[in-house]
Design a protein around this motif. Structure first.
Motif, short mmCIF file in Angstrom:
data_model
loop_
_atom_site.label_atom_id
_atom_site.label_comp_id
_atom_site.label_asym_id
_atom_site.label_seq_id
_atom_site.Cartn_x
_atom_site.Cartn_y
_atom_site.Cartn_z
N CYS A 56 0.84 -1.20 0.00
CA CYS A 56 0.00 0.00 0.00
C CYS A 56 0.87 1.25 0.00
O CYS A 56 0.64 2.19 -0.78
N TYR A 94 -9.10 -0.28 -2.69
CA TYR A 94 -7.88 -1.10 -2.65
C TYR A 94 -8.27 -2.57 -2.59
O TYR A 94 -8.88 -3.02 -1.63
N ILE A 124 -6.48 4.26 2.69
CA ILE A 124 -7.44 3.75 1.71
C ILE A 124 -8.85 4.06 2.21
O ILE A 124 -9.07 4.17 3.42
#
Length: 347
Positions: free
Chosen positions: A112, A127, A154
């Motif tokens: 990430c 995501y 996210i």
């Protein structure tokens, strides 16, 4: 000015709103060797946004990494606020193209952080876990994703190629906003369990390869035009092997004949079939050409009667297709179940 044909939909029940048709960005830099001429990818992305296609789909494995870097370049100068950005983690290409699937917490976080840096954004809208790591309980992977949501890195969580049981277990940890799956007139096995599970839980459905990787755009002649490095020529996609292709051309011919009667292209008809499945479905066809993008958008204007939908259901019956969508070596929802949480020992 956004194209009025590209309506907006709610994807899932957690608040994400996207264009009813997205853009799969993989082919802009990975896996498909598209013959010239093709559009400059930045110009194509601008045209997509100007036309109302604002839901952009990428992954850290596309390139690998180069696709995210391309989108990062595009998103500068005020474009970030105009798009819904989806990317994925979980597939690692090592030496000699060997693929590994990872879902452990340390990797999830590192992936990430790396995607945020390549995309040059502070937060990823959606995501996905690209493929399920069958060595790691899905609850463990989801636990780390939940932390990333809480940290603002996210906004929404998705799964790709996950079984119904995996989806249920994941959703119990943190709501899943979308499941990405292969769904098209010649890939319909998800209709048995996965689509009903998503609808029961209020999860949006994102259909990748909605044109059968170009099959419903060009038919069996597609393969003749492909570069030798195009992955559609590889043994991992049995439907494009010549023996199966000779059989599957009958399916294309029936779709083509019906599209002639409707006054649209076979690709538009195939996409329209998906759009008529419900407002919880968002196809994400990919292309490298503006004229193909415009044609795909035109599918939103194709109206199908219940009788025409039934006819397409018959044409695209699973018995009409020869060859699996992937070889047995490729992970899919059919082998995506993970160990029970009780088996996990943190190292």
């Amino acid at each position: 000015m956004a194209d009025c044909r590209v309506r907006r939909i709610k994807l899932g029940s957690q608040g994400l709103e996207v264009s009813a048709q997205g853009l799969g960005c993989m082919s802009l830099s990975a896996f498909l060797s598209i013959p010239a001429p093709k559009t400059d990818p930045i110009a194509l992305l601008h045209h997509a946004i100007d036309s109302g296609v604002t839901f952009l789909d990428t992954a850290n494995s596309y390139g690998p990494e180069t696709n995210e870097l391309l989108l990062g370049k595009f998103l500068k100068n005020g474009m970030r606020e105009k798009v819904e950005l989806a990317t994925k983690f979980g597939i690692i290409y090592a030496a000699e193209g060997k693929r590994e699937i990872k879902g452990d917490p340390e990797y999830v976080r590192a992936a990430c952080e790396a995607s945020l840096k390549r995309l040059d954004v502070e937060c990823i809208d959606l995501y996905y876990q690209h493929r399920i790591d069958t060595r790691v309980p899905i609850e463990i992977t989801m636990g780390e994703l939940k932390k990333l949501v809480e940290e603002g890195k996210i906004k929404y969580i998705g799964l790709s190629e996950a079984s119904a049981s995996t989806i249920r277990r994941a959703h119990a940890v943190h709501p899943i906003t979308a499941v990405q799956l292969e769904w098209s007139l010649w890939s319909r096995d998800v209709e048995e369990e996965i689509i009903p599970t998503c609808r029961e839980l209020g999860i949006g459905i994102v259909a990748y390869s909605p044109l059968g990787r170009g099959f419903f755009a060009s038919g069996p002649k597609l393969v003749e035009k492909l570069d030798k490095n195009d992955f559609r020529k590889a043994s991992t996609l049995p439907r494009f092997q010549q023996e199966n292709l000779d059989h599957n051309k009958i399916l294309y011919e029936k779709v083509y004949a019906m599209s002639e009667k409707k006054g649209c292209t076979p690709a538009q008809l195939a996409l329209a079939w998906l759009h008529h499945q419900g407002d919880d479905v968002c196809p994400i066809p990919g292309t490298t050409r503006i004229e193909n993008l415009d044609q795909n958008i035109g599918a939103l204007s194709v109206k199908l009667t219940p009788e025409e939908m039934a006819e397409l259901e018959t044409i695209g019956h699973p018995d009409s297709v020869k060859g699996e969508r992937y070889s047995n070596a490729v992970p899919t929802f059919k082998n995506s179940d993970t160990p029970p949480l009780s088996s996990w020992k943190s190292v």
